[in-house]
Write a protein that holds these residues in place. Structure first.
Motif, PDB file in Angstrom:
ATOM      1  N   ARG A 175       0.830  -1.207   0.000  1.00 24.86           N
ATOM      2  CA  ARG A 175       0.000   0.000   0.000  1.00 24.86           C
ATOM      3  C   ARG A 175       0.866   1.260   0.000  1.00 24.86           C
ATOM      4  N   GLU A 215      -6.263  -9.366 -12.279  1.00 26.11           N
ATOM      5  CA  GLU A 215      -6.598  -7.969 -11.990  1.00 26.11           C
ATOM      6  C   GLU A 215      -5.324  -7.217 -11.646  1.00 26.11           C
ATOM      7  N   GLU A 236      -6.885   1.522  -5.486  1.00 28.83           N
ATOM      8  CA  GLU A 236      -8.045   0.958  -6.164  1.00 28.83           C
ATOM      9  C   GLU A 236      -8.208  -0.527  -5.874  1.00 28.83           C
ATOM     10  N   LEU A 237      -7.109  -1.275  -5.989  1.00 24.07           N
ATOM     11  CA  LEU A 237      -7.221  -2.720  -5.878  1.00 24.07           C
ATOM     12  C   LEU A 237      -7.491  -3.171  -4.445  1.00 24.07           C
ATOM     13  N   THR A 292      -9.069  -1.642  -2.084  1.00 26.72           N
ATOM     14  CA  THR A 292     -10.381  -1.264  -1.550  1.00 26.72           C
ATOM     15  C   THR A 292     -11.539  -1.601  -2.475  1.00 26.72           C
ATOM     16  N   GLY A 293     -11.237  -1.878  -3.757  1.00 27.18           N
ATOM     17  CA  GLY A 293     -12.330  -2.104  -4.698  1.00 27.18           C
ATOM     18  C   GLY A 293     -12.026  -3.134  -5.751  1.00 27.18           C
ATOM     19  N   ALA A 294     -11.369  -4.248  -5.344  1.00 26.27           N
ATOM     20  CA  ALA A 294     -11.062  -5.304  -6.305  1.00 26.27           C
ATOM     21  C   ALA A 294     -12.352  -5.816  -6.947  1.00 26.27           C
ATOM     22  N   ARG A 295     -12.304  -6.024  -8.257  1.00 27.76           N
ATOM     23  CA  ARG A 295     -13.494  -6.459  -8.979  1.00 27.76           C
ATOM     24  C   ARG A 295     -13.593  -7.980  -9.069  1.00 27.76           C
ATOM     25  N   GLU A 324     -13.576 -11.795  -8.058  1.00 25.01           N
ATOM     26  CA  GLU A 324     -13.977 -12.493  -6.830  1.00 25.01           C
ATOM     27  C   GLU A 324     -12.793 -13.115  -6.100  1.00 25.01           C
ATOM     28  N   ARG A 364     -10.830 -10.396  -4.359  1.00 30.30           N
ATOM     29  CA  ARG A 364     -11.523  -9.905  -3.163  1.00 30.30           C
ATOM     30  C   ARG A 364     -11.384 -10.898  -1.999  1.00 30.30           C
TER      31      ARG A 364
END
Length: 267
Positions: A227, A243, A249-250, A252-255, A257, A260
């Motif tokens: 981070r 990803e 971005e990654l 806090t908001g990984a797309r 599954e 995440r």
């Protein structure tokens, strides 16, 4: 390099990233470990590779300096294909000597320190510059002392690995890699073998390197380090990049599954 893969380009331009990886595949027997990896790393950037055990992170690092020979795809560093060269218009694998010369541009720090136990800290550091670059011994020793100072080990030039803590040995290993003046530094979980109280001292050295502008690719589960230092996080799963993006971005908001789920487990 398998026929039919994306063709690398000869020469380097100012807009080209320092490192380009395209369509990288690697198998061990029937197991596919890397399955078409693409990756760009610009000069001075820090890229952190994340992912579960067995996702291909360490194998990817080893392919970057041809410690592992890819089955398909290519790695290009500074506009030069790693492990291969053109001969009479055809791409052929380089000799072991030529590959060794290419590897001198890439420093690698492993999980285990891999220091020679019978050599002092300085002797561990100067061996490669003298053998590969033909650096005069006095010059190599002076440079080794500077590097030990830079990693917080001034005065320990004559210490043997057995006289150093794990964190100190890893810092000697970092100094040894830097002694070759690499364009790119690879770190394969460099703190995983350390006692918890020694992790911070190694990460501090790596943060200093990042601030100095060293191009770095780091495999680590130290998410706080990622981070703070990384320009790009790359999440691998099943040998594929699923990803990637800036840490803010990654994390806090990984797309994806799998990304995440992994981040939920380690954060």
């Amino acid at each position: 390099m398998r026929a039919g893969t994306t063709r690398p380009t000869a020469g380097g331009g100012t807009s080209r990233p320092l490192l380009r990886v395209r369509g990288l595949h690697k198998r061990f027997g029937a197991q596919t470990v890397l399955d078409g990896v693409d990756l760009d790393v610009g000069e001075g950037e820090v890229t952190v590779l994340l992912g579960p055990s067995g996702s291909g992170k360490s194998t990817l690092l080893r392919c970057l300096n041809h410690l592992e020979r890819p089955d398909a795809g290519f790695v290009e560093l500074g506009g030069e294909i790693v492990g291969y060269g053109y001969e009479h218009g055809k791409l052929r694998e380089l000799s072991a000597r030529a590959v060794t010369g290419q590897r001198a541009r890439v420093g690698m720090v492993f999980q285990q320190f891999n220091l020679f136990p019978h050599l002092t800290a300085v002797e561990n550091i100067v061996e490669a510059p003298i053998a590969v670059h033909r650096t005069p011994r006095a010059e190599a020793v002076a440079r080794a002392a500077e590097l030990l100072d830079s990693v917080g080990l001034a005065g320990r030039e004559g210490a043997y690995p057995r006289e150093l803590s794990g964190g100190q040995q890893q810092r000697v290993a970092i100094a040894r890699a830097l002694a070759m003046s690499p364009r790119l530094m690879l770190f394969d979980e460099p703190t995983s073998a350390l006692d918890p109280e020694r992790v911070g001292e190694v990460l501090a050295v790596m943060k200093d390197l990042a601030r100095s502008g060293m191009t770095m690719i780091v495999v680590t589960h130290e998410v706080g380090f990622a981070r703070e230092v990384a320009d790009t996080l790359v999440f691998l799963d099943g040998g594929r990049v699923v990803e990637s993006g800036p840490p803010a971005e990654l994390l806090t908001g990984a797309r994806h599954e799998r990304a995440r789920a992994f981040l939920a487990a380690v954060l």
